[in-house]
Each structure stands twice: as structure tokens, then as C-alpha cells.
Design an enzyme around this catalytic site. Sequence first.
Site, PDB file in Angstrom:
ATOM      1  N   THR A 149       0.853  -1.178   0.000  1.00  0.00           N
ATOM      2  CA  THR A 149       0.000   0.000   0.000  1.00  0.00           C
ATOM      3  C   THR A 149       0.900   1.243   0.000  1.00  0.00           C
ATOM      4  O   THR A 149       1.947   1.258   0.639  1.00  0.00           O
ATOM      5  CB  THR A 149      -1.034  -0.010   1.151  1.00  0.00           C
ATOM      6  OG1 THR A 149      -2.034   0.973   0.880  1.00  0.00           O
ATOM      7  CG2 THR A 149      -0.408   0.292   2.509  1.00  0.00           C
TER       8      THR A 149
ATOM      9  N   CYS B 106      -3.079   7.790   7.595  1.00  0.00           N
ATOM     10  CA  CYS B 106      -3.652   6.445   7.538  1.00  0.00           C
ATOM     11  C   CYS B 106      -2.668   5.445   8.154  1.00  0.00           C
ATOM     12  O   CYS B 106      -1.470   5.713   8.229  1.00  0.00           O
ATOM     13  CB  CYS B 106      -3.932   6.034   6.106  1.00  0.00           C
ATOM     14  SG  CYS B 106      -5.095   7.094   5.237  1.00  0.00           S
TER      15      CYS B 106
ATOM     16  N   HIS C 139      -5.505  -0.790   4.846  1.00  0.00           N
ATOM     17  CA  HIS C 139      -5.106   0.619   4.806  1.00  0.00           C
ATOM     18  C   HIS C 139      -6.240   1.392   5.481  1.00  0.00           C
ATOM     19  O   HIS C 139      -7.245   1.727   4.856  1.00  0.00           O
ATOM     20  CB  HIS C 139      -4.927   1.041   3.332  1.00  0.00           C
ATOM     21  CG  HIS C 139      -4.449   2.449   3.138  1.00  0.00           C
ATOM     22  ND1 HIS C 139      -3.497   2.771   2.202  1.00  0.00           N
ATOM     23  CD2 HIS C 139      -4.787   3.609   3.726  1.00  0.00           C
ATOM     24  CE1 HIS C 139      -3.276   4.083   2.231  1.00  0.00           C
ATOM     25  NE2 HIS C 139      -4.062   4.615   3.138  1.00  0.00           N
TER      26      HIS C 139
END
Lengths: 164, 207
Positions: free
Chosen positions: A25, A31, A48
Site C-alpha cells: 500500500t 492512515c 489501509h
Amino acid sequence: MIQNAFIKVGMADLNVTQRSGVLKTTGLGSCVGLTLYDAKAKVAGMAHVMLPASEIAKEGTLNIAKYADTAVPELIERMQKLGAAASRMEAKMAGGAQMFAFAANHDTMRIGPRNVESCKEQLKKFGVPLKAEDTGGNYGRTIEFDCDTGILVIRSVQHGVKEL
Amino acid sequence: MGAFKELREFQLDVLKEVGNIGAGHAATALSTLLNKPVDMQVPKVRMLPFEEISASIGGEEQVVLAIFLRVEGEAPGNMFFILALESAKKLLKNLVGLQQVSEEGEYTELELSALNEIGNILAGSYLSSLADFTKLHLSPTVPSLAIDMAGAVLSFGLLQFGQMGDQALLIETKFLEGNHEVEGHFFLIPDPESFDKIFTALGVDGL
């Protein structure tokens, strides 16, 4: 040499893999990239996570990968379907940064640390130990988790490459 | 959220005009700072999935210089002024008083401070013209600067939309300095609730 194809995990997304493959990711800011791994069954999962709790959601159909409190149970369940056992899982996580230095009185400004806290609470709830983390700071990260080795590679602009 | 998907043509035009006026004033401010002409492109108003928002500035992992500020007041939102790293260096070089420009990838305190101030001036002119145009009370927070992956910085401006869905409605304006040495992008991402206020303020039907 066989190049492992990346299994992409988007923003507010999750994915699982078995035996081989690298989950990846990109551009984690506030995040959190959470990985779960059952070394015996060789099953890995990555989420994520964008926001800490689904109770703040105003969306019609909930994207369960987006919130820490819904993503963690879903990830565990998807991994169990591939033969993983929650009791053998170990977690690693990265991200949760505070990208911009503001007065921390704004709630949204603290979203990174809150995402990290919320992920940890969920792990605790399911009894999954957190083996390693690279969280906080004020920089973005891209992560890759190798299902074969269980190694989490973290890349950042300012701090190079780190392995957990 | 469904309402956002059915934005009508004239509503899009209104938002484009918002971008036009705001970025137009910002471009003029930049042009004054550089003493050079600055061209602006027609604003793009789009509902984009989170993943695609950084595409126009080189993708999620592209390292960019971002100046972020939060818009407070009657129509809150997030604003980014984004420069490619080479553009940021050239911008500094073009500015009087900063002759000594350090090596690629390195920024001195003074350079960062200058860039932050440029961002502040540009965003300030964007917002004040927008406030004049809409008669809405809008004020920027102190800007904050980051040099990092586009995905990581932009995601910070998507949190308000994140509670509503997996897409964000944004007003993007690109501008180029006369001989195209400096390219900058403005992203205005009003909070989902702010669109209605903007429409109402401008006398068009809301969502």
C-alpha cells in the site's frame, strides 16, 4: 529470479494472500497500514485504515476497510477463510503520521495517532500481539509485506528503507 | 452522498467559476511576486475516487512540496498548494533575495520559510477573492508545509469526505509560470457540507 507481483491495497481497502505474494500500500500519511500474519499457515493480510471508528461514518453503505474497528475483524475473518488461526496471528503496523504541524487542538489534526490507538485497541480485543510498529512522526510511508518471509518493508522519503 | 453524484451541469460550472476566481487571483499574486506572467488553466471540478486524486500530480508516491491549510468559517474545507520539487527550486531561484539555492532535495530553513510564505500569500488571495465572491466568511489557518509522497499529504485533506464515502469532490487548478518553468496546483476540497452553502451563497439551487 522470480519477481513477486504486488498485490495492491488501496486507500481504505484491505486484501489477503496465501503462501506467496507481496501486499503493498502506498502513500500512508495519517492512515495506518496494518498487517496480520499467520506464519504457520502462511496467510497474510493488509488493511489501509483511514479513520479510527465507524461510528462517525455518514455513508450509506459502510466501507468496512476504512475504519479501524471494522477493518480488523474483517481482515481476521478473511484470513481465517484461508486457513489462518487468530491465535497464531501477529500484527505489524506503520503510518499514523501527523503530516502537517498544526496546533494539535483540532481533532482531525490528531487523526494519525488516533488511527494508531484504535488499531491497537482492536488488536487487543482479538488477542493479536503487535510485534513491531513504525508509527507517528510527520512523514509518509509506503509499505510492502512479504507473505513468504513475514517481513514488512517500509519506505519513506526522508528516512529511507526500514524492515520490520 | 448520492446527491454529489448527480451534480448538475450548472452546479459544476459554478464550482469551476469558484476555482477560476480564486486561482485567478492567486495567479495574479504569483505573477506579481515573480514579476513574470503566469498562465492558469481552466479549473477541473471532479468527483474522484481517493486513489485517483494524486494522479494529476504524478501519482501517490510522487514526492511533492505541499502547503496545506484549513479553511475555517462558513464554508470550511481543505486547501493545498502543490509544487513539483524542481518547480519549488525554480520558484525560489526566481525570487529576489534568494540567490543561494541549495542542492537538489535539500531545503534550508530560509527556503522553506519563503515557500511557506508564498503558499500563504497565494492561498490567502485565493480565499479572500472567494470570500468576496460568495460573501461568505472564510479564513485560512496558518499554513503548514510538507515535502512528501503526494498520496500521504493529500489523504489528509480527504478525511471529511472519508466519513461519507470513497470519493471526494474537488476543485483543481493548474498554473504555469510564463516559460513553464514553474508548475503549481491548487486543490480546494470543501467539506461535503460546504457545497450547499457555496451554492446558496451564489444564488443557485443546492444539492
